[in-house]
Design an enzyme around this catalytic site. Sequence first.
Site, PDB file in Angstrom:
ATOM      1  N   ASP A 158      29.267 -40.696  -4.941  1.00 55.99           N
ATOM      2  CA  ASP A 158      28.645 -41.915  -4.457  1.00 55.99           C
ATOM      3  C   ASP A 158      27.841 -41.556  -3.199  1.00 55.99           C
ATOM      4  OD1 ASP A 158      27.774 -44.477  -4.232  1.00 55.99           O
ATOM      5  OD2 ASP A 158      29.735 -45.414  -4.384  1.00 55.99           O
TER       6      ASP A 158
HETATM    7  C1  BGC Z   1      27.099 -47.694  -4.318  1.00 57.61           C
HETATM    8  C2  BGC Z   1      26.867 -47.208  -5.719  1.00 57.61           C
HETATM    9  C3  BGC Z   1      25.390 -47.065  -5.965  1.00 57.61           C
HETATM   10  C4  BGC Z   1      24.834 -46.103  -4.939  1.00 57.61           C
HETATM   11  C5  BGC Z   1      23.368 -45.803  -5.137  1.00 57.61           C
HETATM   12  C6  BGC Z   1      26.340 -46.897  -3.282  1.00 57.61           C
HETATM   13  O1  BGC Z   1      26.351 -47.514  -2.047  1.00 57.61           O
HETATM   14  O2  BGC Z   1      28.481 -47.675  -4.040  1.00 57.61           O
HETATM   15  O3  BGC Z   1      27.473 -48.082  -6.629  1.00 57.61           O
HETATM   16  O4  BGC Z   1      25.159 -46.653  -7.267  1.00 57.61           O
HETATM   17  O5  BGC Z   1      25.014 -46.658  -3.662  1.00 57.61           O
HETATM   18  O6  BGC Z   1      22.580 -46.846  -4.797  1.00 57.61           O
END
Ligand code: BGC
Length: 757
Positions: A289
């Site tokens: 993540d």
């Molecule tokens: C989120 C993810 C997301 C990623 C990319 C993160 O803050 O937890 O779910 O896919 O950002 O945008």
Amino acid sequence: MKTIIVTVFIGLFIFTSCSITNNGMTEEDKFIEDLLARMNLQEKIGQLNQHTSQWEMTGPAPNAKNTQDLLEDIKNGRVGSMLNVVGAEATLNAQKIAVENSRLGIPLIFGYDVIHGQKTMFPIPLAEAASWNPDLAVLSSSIAAKEAAANGLHWTFAPMVDVGRDARWGRVMEGAGEDAYLTTAFSLARVQGFQGDDLSNENTIAACAKHFAGYAFSESGRDYNVVEIGGESLHNVVLPPFKALAENGVATFMNAFNTIDGMPATASSYLQRDLLKGEWGYDGFVVSDWNSIGEIMIHGAAADLKECAYRAITGGSDMDMEATAYIKYLEELVMEGKVDVKLIDDAVRRILRIKYRLGLFEDPYKYSNTDREKANIYTDEHKSASRKVARESMVLLKNEGNLLPITSSVKSIAVIGPLADDDDSPLGNWRAQAIPNSAVSMLAGIKAAANGIKINYAEGCKLATAGRAFPTHLTINTTDKSGFSAAVNAAKKSELVLLAIGEDAFMSGEGRSQTDITLRGLQQELFDAIYKVNKNIVVVLMNGRPLVIPEIAEKAPAILEAWHGGTEAGHAIADVVFGKYNPSGKLPMTFPLNVGQIPIYYNYKNTGRPDTGNPEDNLWSSYTDAPNTPLYPFGFGLSYTTFEYSDIKVSSSEIAIGETLQVSVNVSNTGTVDGEEVVQLYICDKAATYARPLKELKGFQKVSIKAGGTEHITFKLSDKELGYYFPNGKYVVEPGNFRVYVGGSSEVKHSVNFSLK
Ligand code: BGC
């Protein structure tokens, strides 16, 4: 009878290229091995490195790069993927830099959060799950994929398959609710929609099962908080949807921000190596993540970014989103003999495999096509699909005196509320490329369908006053009641009130945890003021999570849960309130009576001292100030007709392990209009080695039944449904006595017993 559910539990989307070459390898493997053999260590590590474009960020940028550096990195083969580069032209340009300038010309893979639509917005995923019709999720995701692919994208960071029991956690809007079985059905459907049956098709994109694992169990519902979860819940509640997707061809996984029992999920070799890539045989890749590799250090589980890189790569994270840990330190770690290059090779193979399956080596530019971009996005066909999904996602929570559907005798309607003419909130959070203010508001939808009925509109009050954006803090109006009097007047002069209240789009989603999930701001006061002058109120809720609304539930004669319903929300609401569509949704998440009950969910265990229901009984598992029961249970939802269940039967009172039991029931439509019912089957394993829940969903079918008609519904139960996981992850089917319930909500009482020998 029309059976709407097509079972989505059959694995149908495995993409492995099966053509075998002379040396027994698949073409795909051969291609990847040849390429890998030509890559130097820096190029390999480059494939594991993902960067955001500078213009859209979904998290703090810990290592923000300037554009020139980024371009140089791409040219030098130091970037394998980008997120947040959107548009046929933008992706084409970025891709050209990689393909035409880097030594091996390996194409980039472009990822983006396409959560519930790209430009045509569908209802938020939680809403869609309320339809209990996974076919709709196939439809919406396939349209989202078509639009995203036309925007040059290859990969969505969806579906979120976190089973969530805590409505304080704002991200419950992104999932399918509190139940593992329902979440699995919807997750499979979403992946099927995104990926289709051929990943290299120009209208499909790679999906991503996220967040692996346990993220929705963030303690006290506070986003990014620690997760403490025992093995029994981990294996029976959290992991089943992930396992199902891993085994059915989801292209990628994303790990999670949280620690799980002290171990950062991003560094967890148990989750990523032992389970996912080991036991489950997964051959796709795991992306971290956003900076979750860097956050290993902030959790206190690494001394510096270099150790973060070590922990993440050994833990099984293949691609580094935005931490720059891999690009900075993996080479050093390999040179020092701390990281075996085999781990890097394995991660690279996985990433190349998905690029191969997307067809990027055949034509790296195939997704970036401006003609397709013009033709395939935001079409009338997509909008009408969104309307269909939205109306089927709505849940009728109360309908005293059959206030709904609005009859032709009604000549005036007051449309009131801060969300009534809001054409932005229905787009929901995580809205990808949605055009701001492009939704059909409830007011617009009602006016379009009003057919001569006088509509008296008043906003009443504002809900959010500032900060309406993904990364900013939202300010709620708690003082300005200047619109109340106009609202009261509108209510006075109308026969019926449609009151749209709930949440602004930016009140749920990432970073939107709340300790209080009652109606925020002045909304309750607005309701009270209107209620004084007109009691014929239909409350239309628009929200991204279950809300605590005991007073509304008591006083309002009718409540329709419309969620954040997407681009066509207003038309879909009009379809339901005027009876053009008979509501058929059921709650995918329990609505608590008060916040103190959270976490509250239907599949609880009995305890040694189950609640007696008598408030005088103190030494039982209950509260002294509120009942254990929720406001609205999981699986609950009304219709404009009524259904009766009778004749629940099992094919045998006893079956052996390995055999299949048939469960049947008659469902009658006892009202005067046709309707759809979600027939739900729950089991209870009465005496097992580990205590099992009193009810567990193990089947559902959505069926349409003509007024006055009866349908005979059958389900099958076998080891797959009757077993469970021990805390150590072992699946067991134990002999013993079971009860099986079939009905229209998790509070079903109709049951029959059988035993498993
Ligand atoms: C989120 C993810 C997301 C990623 C990319 C993160 O803050 O937890 O779910 O896919 O950002 O945008």
